[in-house]
Scaffold this motif. Sequence first.
Motif, PDB file in Angstrom:
ATOM      1  N   ALA A  10      -0.033  -1.110  -0.124  1.00 43.68           N
ATOM      2  CA  ALA A  10       0.542  -0.347   0.324  1.00 43.68           C
ATOM      3  C   ALA A  10       0.649   1.350   0.108  1.00 43.68           C
ATOM      4  CB  ALA A  10      -1.122  -0.030   1.106  1.00 43.68           C
ATOM      5  N   PHE A  11       1.797   0.667   0.806  1.00 43.75           N
ATOM      6  CA  PHE A  11       3.278   2.102   0.928  1.00 43.75           C
ATOM      7  C   PHE A  11       3.480   2.947  -0.328  1.00 43.75           C
ATOM      8  CE2 PHE A  11       7.446   3.859   1.170  1.00 43.75           C
ATOM      9  CZ  PHE A  11       7.146   5.461   2.188  1.00 43.75           C
ATOM     10  N   ILE A  12       4.050   1.497  -1.019  1.00 42.48           N
ATOM     11  CA  ILE A  12       4.443   1.949  -2.369  1.00 42.48           C
ATOM     12  C   ILE A  12       3.834   2.368  -3.732  1.00 42.48           C
ATOM     13  CG2 ILE A  12       5.967   0.406  -4.231  1.00 42.48           C
ATOM     14  CD1 ILE A  12       6.667  -1.529  -1.924  1.00 42.48           C
ATOM     15  N   ALA A  13       2.285   1.284  -3.508  1.00 47.66           N
ATOM     16  CA  ALA A  13       1.157   2.424  -4.685  1.00 47.66           C
ATOM     17  C   ALA A  13       0.807   3.726  -4.171  1.00 47.66           C
ATOM     18  CB  ALA A  13      -0.430   1.505  -3.919  1.00 47.66           C
ATOM     19  N   LYS A  14       0.695   4.524  -2.935  1.00 45.04           N
ATOM     20  CA  LYS A  14       0.822   5.587  -2.666  1.00 45.04           C
ATOM     21  C   LYS A  14       1.873   6.807  -3.593  1.00 45.04           C
ATOM     22  CE  LYS A  14      -1.495   9.139  -0.339  1.00 45.04           C
ATOM     23  NZ  LYS A  14      -2.402   9.404  -1.094  1.00 45.04           N
ATOM     24  N   LEU A  15       3.146   5.849  -2.855  1.00 50.36           N
ATOM     25  CA  LEU A  15       4.161   6.746  -3.256  1.00 50.36           C
ATOM     26  C   LEU A  15       4.026   6.401  -5.205  1.00 50.36           C
ATOM     27  CD1 LEU A  15       7.222   5.647  -1.373  1.00 50.36           C
ATOM     28  CD2 LEU A  15       5.992   7.396  -1.226  1.00 50.36           C
ATOM     29  N   SER A  16       3.559   5.681  -5.890  1.00 54.56           N
ATOM     30  CA  SER A  16       4.249   5.482  -7.154  1.00 54.56           C
ATOM     31  C   SER A  16       2.852   6.100  -7.745  1.00 54.56           C
ATOM     32  CB  SER A  16       3.436   4.046  -7.598  1.00 54.56           C
ATOM     33  OG  SER A  16       4.628   3.140  -7.240  1.00 54.56           O
ATOM     34  N   PHE A  17       1.746   6.912  -7.129  1.00 57.48           N
ATOM     35  CA  PHE A  17       0.066   7.119  -7.276  1.00 57.48           C
ATOM     36  C   PHE A  17       0.508   8.798  -6.719  1.00 57.48           C
ATOM     37  CE2 PHE A  17      -0.611   3.476  -8.924  1.00 57.48           C
ATOM     38  CZ  PHE A  17      -0.498   3.127 -10.191  1.00 57.48           C
ATOM     39  N   PHE A  18       1.614   9.117  -5.986  1.00 58.23           N
ATOM     40  CA  PHE A  18       1.505  10.556  -5.600  1.00 58.23           C
ATOM     41  C   PHE A  18       0.106  11.551  -6.404  1.00 58.23           C
ATOM     42  CE2 PHE A  18       5.218  10.483  -8.102  1.00 58.23           C
ATOM     43  CZ  PHE A  18       4.755  12.415  -8.212  1.00 58.23           C
ATOM     44  N   ASN A  19       1.131  11.796  -7.776  1.00 62.20           N
ATOM     45  CA  ASN A  19      -0.541  12.685  -7.848  1.00 62.20           C
ATOM     46  C   ASN A  19      -1.213  12.328  -8.476  1.00 62.20           C
ATOM     47  OD1 ASN A  19       2.135  14.350  -8.930  1.00 62.20           O
ATOM     48  ND2 ASN A  19       2.760  13.555 -10.686  1.00 62.20           N
ATOM     49  N   TYR A  20      -1.807  11.491  -7.708  1.00 64.72           N
ATOM     50  CA  TYR A  20      -3.748  11.377  -7.676  1.00 64.72           C
ATOM     51  C   TYR A  20      -3.880  11.432  -6.837  1.00 64.72           C
ATOM     52  CZ  TYR A  20      -1.585   9.923 -12.107  1.00 64.72           C
ATOM     53  OH  TYR A  20      -0.616  10.122 -13.672  1.00 64.72           O
ATOM     54  N   LYS A  21      -5.000  12.379  -6.028  1.00 65.71           N
ATOM     55  CA  LYS A  21      -5.106  12.251  -4.846  1.00 65.71           C
ATOM     56  C   LYS A  21      -6.499  11.651  -4.982  1.00 65.71           C
ATOM     57  CE  LYS A  21      -2.175  15.140  -4.290  1.00 65.71           C
ATOM     58  NZ  LYS A  21      -0.950  14.808  -3.389  1.00 65.71           N
ATOM     59  N   LYS A  22      -7.210  10.163  -5.068  1.00 64.09           N
ATOM     60  CA  LYS A  22      -8.106  10.369  -5.330  1.00 64.09           C
ATOM     61  C   LYS A  22      -8.241   8.977  -3.683  1.00 64.09           C
ATOM     62  CE  LYS A  22     -11.301   6.553  -7.310  1.00 64.09           C
ATOM     63  NZ  LYS A  22     -11.777   6.093  -8.596  1.00 64.09           N
ATOM     64  N   PHE A  23      -7.392   8.226  -3.399  1.00 68.45           N
ATOM     65  CA  PHE A  23      -7.846   7.014  -2.525  1.00 68.45           C
ATOM     66  C   PHE A  23      -6.039   8.116  -1.864  1.00 68.45           C
ATOM     67  CE2 PHE A  23      -8.578   4.682  -5.649  1.00 68.45           C
ATOM     68  CZ  PHE A  23      -9.560   4.311  -6.021  1.00 68.45           C
ATOM     69  N   ASN A  24      -6.615   7.494   0.086  1.00 68.42           N
ATOM     70  CA  ASN A  24      -5.740   8.163   0.948  1.00 68.42           C
ATOM     71  C   ASN A  24      -4.596   6.728   1.463  1.00 68.42           C
ATOM     72  OD1 ASN A  24      -7.129   6.251   2.348  1.00 68.42           O
ATOM     73  ND2 ASN A  24      -8.448   8.678   3.740  1.00 68.42           N
ATOM     74  N   TYR A  25      -3.476   6.441   2.422  1.00 69.83           N
ATOM     75  CA  TYR A  25      -2.793   5.183   2.212  1.00 69.83           C
ATOM     76  C   TYR A  25      -4.034   4.461   2.425  1.00 69.83           C
ATOM     77  CZ  TYR A  25       0.080   2.398   4.516  1.00 69.83           C
ATOM     78  OH  TYR A  25       0.614   0.348   5.024  1.00 69.83           O
ATOM     79  N   THR A  26      -4.933   4.550   3.807  1.00 69.01           N
ATOM     80  CA  THR A  26      -6.072   3.381   4.669  1.00 69.01           C
ATOM     81  C   THR A  26      -7.176   2.766   3.363  1.00 69.01           C
ATOM     82  OG1 THR A  26      -6.027   4.329   6.019  1.00 69.01           O
ATOM     83  CG2 THR A  26      -7.940   2.588   5.245  1.00 69.01           C
ATOM     84  N   GLU A  27      -7.317   3.138   1.752  1.00 68.67           N
ATOM     85  CA  GLU A  27      -7.631   2.891   1.153  1.00 68.67           C
ATOM     86  C   GLU A  27      -6.698   2.326  -0.033  1.00 68.67           C
ATOM     87  OE1 GLU A  27     -11.451   7.078   1.052  1.00 68.67           O
ATOM     88  OE2 GLU A  27      -8.952   7.078  -0.420  1.00 68.67           O
ATOM     89  N   HIS A  28      -5.441   2.602  -0.136  1.00 69.46           N
ATOM     90  CA  HIS A  28      -4.827   1.718  -1.120  1.00 69.46           C
ATOM     91  C   HIS A  28      -4.317   0.229  -0.436  1.00 69.46           C
ATOM     92  CE1 HIS A  28      -3.206   4.190  -4.106  1.00 69.46           C
ATOM     93  NE2 HIS A  28      -2.937   5.624  -3.844  1.00 69.46           N
ATOM     94  N   LEU A  29      -4.425   0.656   1.093  1.00 73.40           N
ATOM     95  CA  LEU A  29      -4.268  -0.606   1.601  1.00 73.40           C
ATOM     96  C   LEU A  29      -5.588  -1.449   1.531  1.00 73.40           C
ATOM     97  CD1 LEU A  29      -2.459  -2.008   4.024  1.00 73.40           C
ATOM     98  CD2 LEU A  29      -4.023  -0.631   5.354  1.00 73.40           C
ATOM     99  N   VAL A  30      -6.708  -1.157   1.295  1.00 78.09           N
ATOM    100  CA  VAL A  30      -7.487  -2.040   0.834  1.00 78.09           C
ATOM    101  C   VAL A  30      -7.607  -2.882  -0.865  1.00 78.09           C
ATOM    102  CG1 VAL A  30     -10.393  -2.024   0.440  1.00 78.09           C
ATOM    103  CG2 VAL A  30      -9.845  -0.666   2.115  1.00 78.09           C
ATOM    104  N   VAL A  31      -7.049  -2.328  -2.132  1.00 77.66           N
ATOM    105  CA  VAL A  31      -6.707  -1.803  -2.737  1.00 77.66           C
ATOM    106  C   VAL A  31      -6.187  -3.475  -2.527  1.00 77.66           C
ATOM    107  CG1 VAL A  31      -6.008  -1.468  -4.918  1.00 77.66           C
ATOM    108  CG2 VAL A  31      -7.377   0.588  -3.580  1.00 77.66           C
ATOM    109  N   MET A  32      -4.746  -3.062  -2.238  1.00 80.15           N
ATOM    110  CA  MET A  32      -4.253  -3.703  -2.562  1.00 80.15           C
ATOM    111  C   MET A  32      -4.350  -5.391  -1.622  1.00 80.15           C
ATOM    112  SD  MET A  32      -1.487  -2.363  -4.478  1.00 80.15           S
ATOM    113  CE  MET A  32      -0.553  -4.377  -3.742  1.00 80.15           C
TER     114      MET A  32
END
Length: 245
Positions: A138-160
């Motif tokens: 989730a952390f790597i995904a958040k860094l990879s999409f840092f230009n896109y604010k749709k998801f916060n870290y917790t939501e990236h965690l749900v995605v992953m």
Amino acid sequence: MKCKNCSSQLSTENNYCEHCGAKVINYRLSLKQLWGEFKLNFLSFDHTFFNTFWSLLTQPQHVINSYIGGTRKKYLNVVSFFVIALTLVGFQLFIQRKFYPESLQVGTMFGTDFFGTNLDWIYENYSLIQLVNLPLYAFIAKLSFFNYKKFNYTEHLVVMTYLTAENTILTSIFLLIAVNFGGNMYELSNYFNLFFFLYTCYAYKKLYPLRWIELFTATVLFITIITILMVFLTMVGVGYAFMTN
């Protein structure tokens, strides 16, 4: 009678508690009732396991956006889906270790058994390893999409978590089939890792959505971050191996 969950008073006509919403159960447990509950929770095509599994494979944005948006009935929740995936991979590893140990031989792929003594620990703690990896993904995904604010870290965690669980279920099923034909888990894992990478790209393109150039940029950034991390962890692992002989 009183509700067995919250002790509120119930009438004989109540099928559900008006206070807490729990189902009124006034019969003894039997195999028939147990099977009925299992079918309701895991074999229902309406809004549980199979619907979630198929939707994640074909239209992952529907499942993920629904859960993040607050929908809880249409698809299986992310924690339950992940637990089912871990249960299945535990069953898969048990079958392989018990009946197909040759499918777990590292030497058939790398030409050495150097890691053989450490792999039992990995098999026995696979669930823990997955739980540790998820926040990292989730952390790597958040860094990879840092230009896109749709998801916060917790939501990236749900995605992953959803994507990892889907990949784990698919991998376990195919490995259980492949070992019957002499397949080696480590050789096949390379293909499944590639599938997981492509599947994750596909899912994120559906979630944002992204143009191909934007997806390519995020993918390169993801690969760069994960490569740096893997090199670092490998150096730590090798250093630990030398220090402990």
